[in-house]
Scaffold this active site. Structure first.
Site, mmCIF file in Angstrom:
data_model
loop_
_atom_site.group_PDB
_atom_site.id
_atom_site.type_symbol
_atom_site.label_atom_id
_atom_site.label_comp_id
_atom_site.label_asym_id
_atom_site.label_seq_id
_atom_site.Cartn_x
_atom_site.Cartn_y
_atom_site.Cartn_z
ATOM 1 N N VAL A 65 0.812 -1.227 0.000
ATOM 2 C CA VAL A 65 0.000 0.000 0.000
ATOM 3 C C VAL A 65 0.843 1.275 0.000
ATOM 4 C CG1 VAL A 65 -2.018 -1.065 1.096
ATOM 5 C CG2 VAL A 65 -0.264 -0.003 2.536
ATOM 6 N N ASN A 91 -6.509 -1.282 6.696
ATOM 7 C CA ASN A 91 -6.071 -1.949 7.924
ATOM 8 C C ASN A 91 -4.557 -2.202 7.959
ATOM 9 O OD1 ASN A 91 -6.398 -4.004 10.283
ATOM 10 N ND2 ASN A 91 -5.523 -5.230 8.614
ATOM 11 N N SER A 143 -5.693 3.812 16.268
ATOM 12 C CA SER A 143 -5.168 3.089 17.444
ATOM 13 C C SER A 143 -5.384 3.943 18.688
ATOM 14 C CB SER A 143 -3.660 2.860 17.259
ATOM 15 O OG SER A 143 -3.081 2.363 18.444
ATOM 16 N N TYR A 156 5.202 5.943 16.079
ATOM 17 C CA TYR A 156 3.959 5.215 15.780
ATOM 18 C C TYR A 156 2.744 6.073 16.153
ATOM 19 C CZ TYR A 156 0.459 1.415 15.927
ATOM 20 O OH TYR A 156 -0.655 0.626 15.730
ATOM 21 N N LYS A 160 -0.586 7.335 13.850
ATOM 22 C CA LYS A 160 -1.984 6.981 14.134
ATOM 23 C C LYS A 160 -2.826 8.225 14.448
ATOM 24 C CE LYS A 160 -1.867 2.627 13.225
ATOM 25 N NZ LYS A 160 -2.686 2.048 12.144
HETATM 26 N N1 LIG Z 1 -2.731 -5.365 17.504
HETATM 27 C C1 LIG Z 1 -2.887 -4.260 18.181
HETATM 28 O O1 LIG Z 1 -2.769 -4.261 19.415
HETATM 29 C C2 LIG Z 1 -3.265 -2.973 17.480
HETATM 30 C C3 LIG Z 1 -3.611 -1.880 18.286
HETATM 31 C C4 LIG Z 1 -3.964 -0.682 17.682
HETATM 32 C C5 LIG Z 1 -3.988 -0.578 16.306
HETATM 33 N N2 LIG Z 1 -3.654 -1.660 15.530
HETATM 34 C C6 LIG Z 1 -3.707 -1.464 14.072
HETATM 35 O O2 LIG Z 1 -4.531 -2.459 13.496
HETATM 36 C C7 LIG Z 1 -4.066 -2.756 12.170
HETATM 37 C C8 LIG Z 1 -3.858 -4.260 12.047
HETATM 38 O O3 LIG Z 1 -2.838 -4.645 12.960
HETATM 39 P P1 LIG Z 1 -2.570 -6.143 13.456
HETATM 40 O O4 LIG Z 1 -2.327 -6.048 14.896
HETATM 41 O O5 LIG Z 1 -3.585 -7.057 12.905
HETATM 42 O O6 LIG Z 1 -1.138 -6.364 12.766
HETATM 43 P P2 LIG Z 1 -0.518 -7.593 11.969
HETATM 44 O O7 LIG Z 1 0.934 -7.323 11.882
HETATM 45 O O8 LIG Z 1 -0.979 -8.878 12.541
HETATM 46 O O9 LIG Z 1 -1.195 -7.402 10.524
HETATM 47 C C9 LIG Z 1 -0.866 -6.301 9.709
HETATM 48 C C10 LIG Z 1 -0.875 -6.742 8.267
HETATM 49 O O10 LIG Z 1 -0.500 -5.617 7.452
HETATM 50 C C11 LIG Z 1 0.346 -6.109 6.430
HETATM 51 N N3 LIG Z 1 1.182 -5.055 5.868
HETATM 52 C C12 LIG Z 1 2.272 -4.461 6.426
HETATM 53 N N4 LIG Z 1 2.817 -3.587 5.579
HETATM 54 C C13 LIG Z 1 2.062 -3.609 4.442
HETATM 55 C C14 LIG Z 1 2.117 -2.924 3.207
HETATM 56 N N5 LIG Z 1 3.098 -2.045 2.954
HETATM 57 N N6 LIG Z 1 1.172 -3.180 2.282
HETATM 58 C C15 LIG Z 1 0.205 -4.092 2.528
HETATM 59 N N7 LIG Z 1 0.101 -4.781 3.669
HETATM 60 C C16 LIG Z 1 1.016 -4.540 4.625
HETATM 61 C C17 LIG Z 1 1.187 -7.184 7.105
HETATM 62 O O11 LIG Z 1 1.805 -8.054 6.174
HETATM 63 C C18 LIG Z 1 0.142 -7.861 7.975
HETATM 64 O O12 LIG Z 1 -0.480 -8.931 7.296
HETATM 65 C C19 LIG Z 1 -2.791 -1.943 11.977
HETATM 66 O O13 LIG Z 1 -3.090 -0.767 11.257
HETATM 67 C C20 LIG Z 1 -2.362 -1.620 13.393
HETATM 68 O O14 LIG Z 1 -1.573 -0.457 13.459
HETATM 69 C C21 LIG Z 1 -3.288 -2.854 16.088
#
Ligand SMILES: NC(=O)c1ccc[n+]([C@@H]2O[C@H](COP(=O)([O-])OP(=O)(O)OC[C@H]3O[C@@H](n4cnc5c(N)ncnc54)[C@H](O)[C@@H]3O)[C@@H](O)[C@H]2O)c1
Length: 260
Positions: A65, A91, A143, A156, A160
């Site tokens: 992306v 996402n 987030s 980070y 966000k």
């Molecule tokens: N897990 C948490 O505690 C948490 C908390 C707040 C926000 N978030 C947000 O939720 C979203 C999902 O996070 P998650 O915890 O499922 O993370 P995760 O690492 O399990 O999944 C993230 C996915 O994004 C993909 N990705 C990374 N760079 C990319 C790129 N350049 N192009 C396309 N895909 C790409 C990765 O390969 C992965 O499959 C993120 O935006 C994260 O910042 C997560």
């Protein structure tokens, strides 16, 4: 079914919240284009969909992306194949943590490129079609880190908080075209992202993984991490007509972290 025959582009679908959302949306009748840079994980998500919702339609596409031209091309292809896009879920995201004075420019570029510019590019290239259709829904993953400060997370947090600002501003631009733009802000959610964040923190402090895990669990008021499906449910709400009077809003799914 809340997304019957809706054409959904969901980024970051190979893991964590994205995978859980993809499986959940499949059960709600969505036709999904699942984008990620992780081919193996993305194909595994499609397999899981076939198992859990055999009638659902979903395909994986390899997309970074952060690459503007690739995003433009992918959206063009989706339009050619499906004729429209109804829902865009931004996402895909990455996390890197560290003391500000030690944080590398390279890591900050990665955070900006994926979390902020990646979200913007997907919006930028989908918006002309949404405007033409006079319909569309965008849900961005922000987030708790966009709402409050977190130790060692300055870079980070800044991306966000940027997603929250982008969501509000786009809501103004797109309301005249019947396009809604909202975000979901998860707290600590049990995904590979959080686990690697916790593991790094534990390594650096020379403490056990479980010690840091407990600290993160105690940020929320329920003393546990969210399951990805608990975040996916809020994403579905914002993606569906159930939230038809909502735009420019954010839903915190943080177990009360920010309420403290
Ligand atoms: N897990 C948490 O505690 C948490 C908390 C707040 C926000 N978030 C947000 O939720 C979203 C999902 O996070 P998650 O915890 O499922 O993370 P995760 O690492 O399990 O999944 C993230 C996915 O994004 C993909 N990705 C990374 N760079 C990319 C790129 N350049 N192009 C396309 N895909 C790409 C990765 O390969 C992965 O499959 C993120 O935006 C994260 O910042 C997560």
């Amino acid at each position: 079914m809340k997304l019957k025959n809706k054409i959904v582009l969901l980024t970051g679908a190979a893991s964590g919240i994205g995978r859980s959302t993809a499986i959940f949306f499949a059960k709600e009748g969505a036709i999904q284009i699942l984008a990620d840079i992780n081919q193996e994980g993305g194909e595994e998500t499609v397999k899981l969909i076939k198992k859990e919702a055999p009638d659902a339609k979903a395909e994986f596409i390899n997309l970074d992306v952060s690459k503007s031209g690739d995003v433009a091309e992918t959206i063009e292809k989706i339009l050619k194949k499906y004729g429209r896009i109804d829902v865009l879920i931004n996402n895909a995201g990455v996390v890197r943590v560290g003391l500000p004075e030690e944080f590398t420019e390279e890591d900050y570029d990665l955070l900006i490129n994926v979390n902020l510019k990646g979200t913007f590019f997907c919006c930028k290239y989908a918006i002309p079609y949404f405007k033409k259709q006079k319909s569309g829904v965008i849900v961005n993953l922000a987030s708790v880190a966009g709402h409050i400060g977190q130790v060692n997370h300055a870079n980070y947090c800044s991306t966000k908080a940027g997603v929250l600002g982008m969501t509000r501003a786009l809501a103004l631009d797109l309301a005249p075209f019947n396009v809604r733009v909202n975000s979901v802000s998860p707290g600590a959610t049990d995904t590979p992202m959080l686990r690697s964040d916790v593991a790094k923190n534990a390594r650096e402090r020379g403490v056990d993984f479980e010690v840091v895990k407990k600290e993160f669990e105690e940020e929320g008021l329920f003393g546990r991490w969210a399951k990805p499906i608990e975040v996916a449910k809020a994403i579905l709400f914002l993606a569906s007509d159930d939230s038809s009077y909502m735009t420019g809003a954010d839903i915190l799914v943080d177990g009360g972290w920010v309420a403290r």
